[in-house]
Design an enzyme around this catalytic site. Structure first.
Site, PDB file in Angstrom:
ATOM      1  CG  ASP A 216      -2.271   0.197   1.092  1.00  0.00           C
ATOM      2  OD1 ASP A 216      -2.680  -0.100  -0.022  1.00  0.00           O
ATOM      3  OD2 ASP A 216      -2.957   0.624   2.027  1.00  0.00           O
TER       4      ASP A 216
ATOM      5  CB  CYS B  58     -23.632 -10.564  -8.873  1.00  0.00           C
ATOM      6  SG  CYS B  58     -23.613  -9.830  -7.228  1.00  0.00           S
TER       7      CYS B  58
ATOM      8  CB  CYS C 212     -22.181   1.749  -3.461  1.00  0.00           C
ATOM      9  SG  CYS C 212     -21.144   3.188  -3.117  1.00  0.00           S
TER      10      CYS C 212
ATOM     11  CB  CYS D 214     -17.238   2.293   3.570  1.00  0.00           C
ATOM     12  SG  CYS D 214     -18.719   1.630   2.773  1.00  0.00           S
TER      13      CYS D 214
ATOM     14  CB  CYS E 288     -18.922  -2.531  -2.152  1.00  0.00           C
ATOM     15  SG  CYS E 288     -17.300  -1.902  -1.751  1.00  0.00           S
TER      16      CYS E 288
HETATM   17  S1  SF4 Z   1     -17.991  -7.780  -6.550  1.00  0.00           S
HETATM   18 FE1  SF4 Z   1     -20.060  -6.996  -6.657  1.00  0.00          FE
HETATM   19  S2  SF4 Z   1     -20.865  -7.787  -8.580  1.00  0.00           S
HETATM   20 FE2  SF4 Z   1     -19.062  -9.000  -8.085  1.00  0.00          FE
HETATM   21  S3  SF4 Z   1     -19.890 -10.753  -7.008  1.00  0.00           S
HETATM   22 FE3  SF4 Z   1     -19.299  -9.232  -5.454  1.00  0.00          FE
HETATM   23  S4  SF4 Z   1     -21.186  -8.062  -5.068  1.00  0.00           S
HETATM   24 FE4  SF4 Z   1     -21.490  -9.200  -6.965  1.00  0.00          FE
HETATM   25  S1  SF4 Z   2     -16.354   1.274   0.126  1.00  0.00           S
HETATM   26 FE1  SF4 Z   2     -17.660   0.427  -1.495  1.00  0.00          FE
HETATM   27  S2  SF4 Z   2     -19.774   0.624  -0.738  1.00  0.00           S
HETATM   28 FE2  SF4 Z   2     -18.477   1.932   0.541  1.00  0.00          FE
HETATM   29  S3  SF4 Z   2     -18.677   3.939  -0.438  1.00  0.00           S
HETATM   30 FE3  SF4 Z   2     -16.807   2.973  -1.280  1.00  0.00          FE
HETATM   31  S4  SF4 Z   2     -17.483   1.959  -3.133  1.00  0.00           S
HETATM   32 FE4  SF4 Z   2     -19.308   2.447  -1.942  1.00  0.00          FE
END
Ligand code: SF4
Ligand code: SF4
Length: 312
Positions: free
Chosen positions: A131, A189, A196, A240, A243
């Site tokens: 990183d 998916c 988000c 966060c 996602c």
């Molecule tokens: S990264 Fe997003 S689109 Fe891909 S499997 Fe995970 S939740 Fe679904």
């Molecule tokens: S970490 Fe993922 S879900 Fe959270 S704000 Fe960023 S892109 Fe969106």
């Protein structure tokens, strides 16, 4: 056994002993496609105020500029998926930040791996990165056969989802490369895109950093989180995980067994008002080896204000 095979096997074995979940190897070549993608992302301003992303463009896309004579890029994954949970009224903190700063943990392991290589294989030049330097870690992970880049922009693996750190060791040692990961298992998916809170995932695999809560709570240095984004914070104080939490591949995450990543009790237990009432001195003491110090005390207080405004 040829020496390249032997050396590759030795390194993978040692990586496993050091606690890395996976180890993949790619040939150290120029990353043409990634250079183009990175350029477009920067042109669109998706790096927000992260000016450091603009620097070292040549180094990012060519490992031989980081380590002269580089032949191999070794990618290592370290699991950070915790077995504990935060209390329901605790301000949310991304799971990667619950324990000791991963930079320290991984740096020690990379140094140990490099020392092992020098001792058991011979004089080699190598440099480890986590990183902290201009390396496109996710691209190297894909090139090493470890996984694919999901629509949420994270590296995903079929066996362990995405809750892991990625570290890279560039070396001038010739090793046996793994086959690149050629398939994409997101399919139809769109859970991460839909979930988000700030609609930061602008196209598959492309996150607008300037809208992402991770950036807003950690990297943004302004005195305030932009007003229009405050109602969308969903209680996130540092980073966060939305996602990743919604990603079906993370059903396969298993708790880590890395002592240094044991959660700091305050992270699991303190309520929003307890965080608000914490003194700067206590913050410094409790989080001196934690990734939270990146936001500094003032940044944490700013984030708490944004969460509160969003909750009202
Ligand atoms: S990264 Fe997003 S689109 Fe891909 S499997 Fe995970 S939740 Fe679904
Ligand atoms: S970490 Fe993922 S879900 Fe959270 S704000 Fe960023 S892109 Fe969106």
């Amino acid at each position: 056994m040829f020496s390249n095979d032997r050396n590759t096997a030795l390194i993978k074995q040692k990586a496993s002993e050091l606690g890395f979940m996976s180890c993949g190897i790619a040939k150290a070549v120029h990353l043409d496609d990634d250079a183009r993608r990175l350029e477009q992302w920067l042109t669109k301003g998706h790096h927000g105020g992260m000016q450091y992303m603009e620097r070292h463009f040549d180094l990012r896309t060519d490992p031989r500029k980081l380590v002269p004579g580089a032949k191999s890029v070794i990618t290592l994954l370290l699991n950070y998926y915790p077995s504990a949970q935060q209390k329901h009224d605790a301000p949310k903190i991304a799971k990667y930040a619950w324990g000791t700063d991963y930079h320290y943990v991984i740096r020690d392991k990379l140094n140990e791996l490099l020392a092992f290589i020098k001792e058991n294989i011979g004089t080699v030049d190598g440099r480890g990165f986590v990183d902290s330097a201009p390396v496109l870690e996710r691209s190297w992970a894909v090139n090493s056969g470890l996984g694919w880049i999901g629509k949420n922009g994270n590296l995903l693996t079929r066996s362990n989802g995405s809750f892991f750190f990625i570290a890279t060791l560039i070396t001038d040692l010739e090793l046996v490369a793994d086959a690149p990961f050629a398939t994409d298992h997101c399919g139809t998916c769109t859970r991460c895109v839909d979930a988000c809170p700030t609609q930061a995932i602008v196209s598959p695999g492309e996150v607008d950093g300037s809208k992402c809560i991770s950036y807003l709570t950690i990297e943004l240095k302004d005195a305030m989180i932009p007003g229009e984004l405050q109602p969308k914070m969903e209680g996130w104080m540092f980073g966060c995980d939305v996602c990743q939490d919604v990603c079906p591949w993370n059903r396969f995450s298993k708790p880590h067994s890395e002592e240094y990543l044991t959660p700091i009790p305050e992270i699991l237990n303190l309520s929003l008002s307890e965080w608000e009432n914490m003194s700067e001195e206590n913050f410094r003491k409790a989080f001196k080896s934690s990734p939270l110090k990146r936001s500094k005390f003032a940044g944490i207080q700013r984030n708490l204000k944004a969460i509160k405004t969003g909750n009202t």
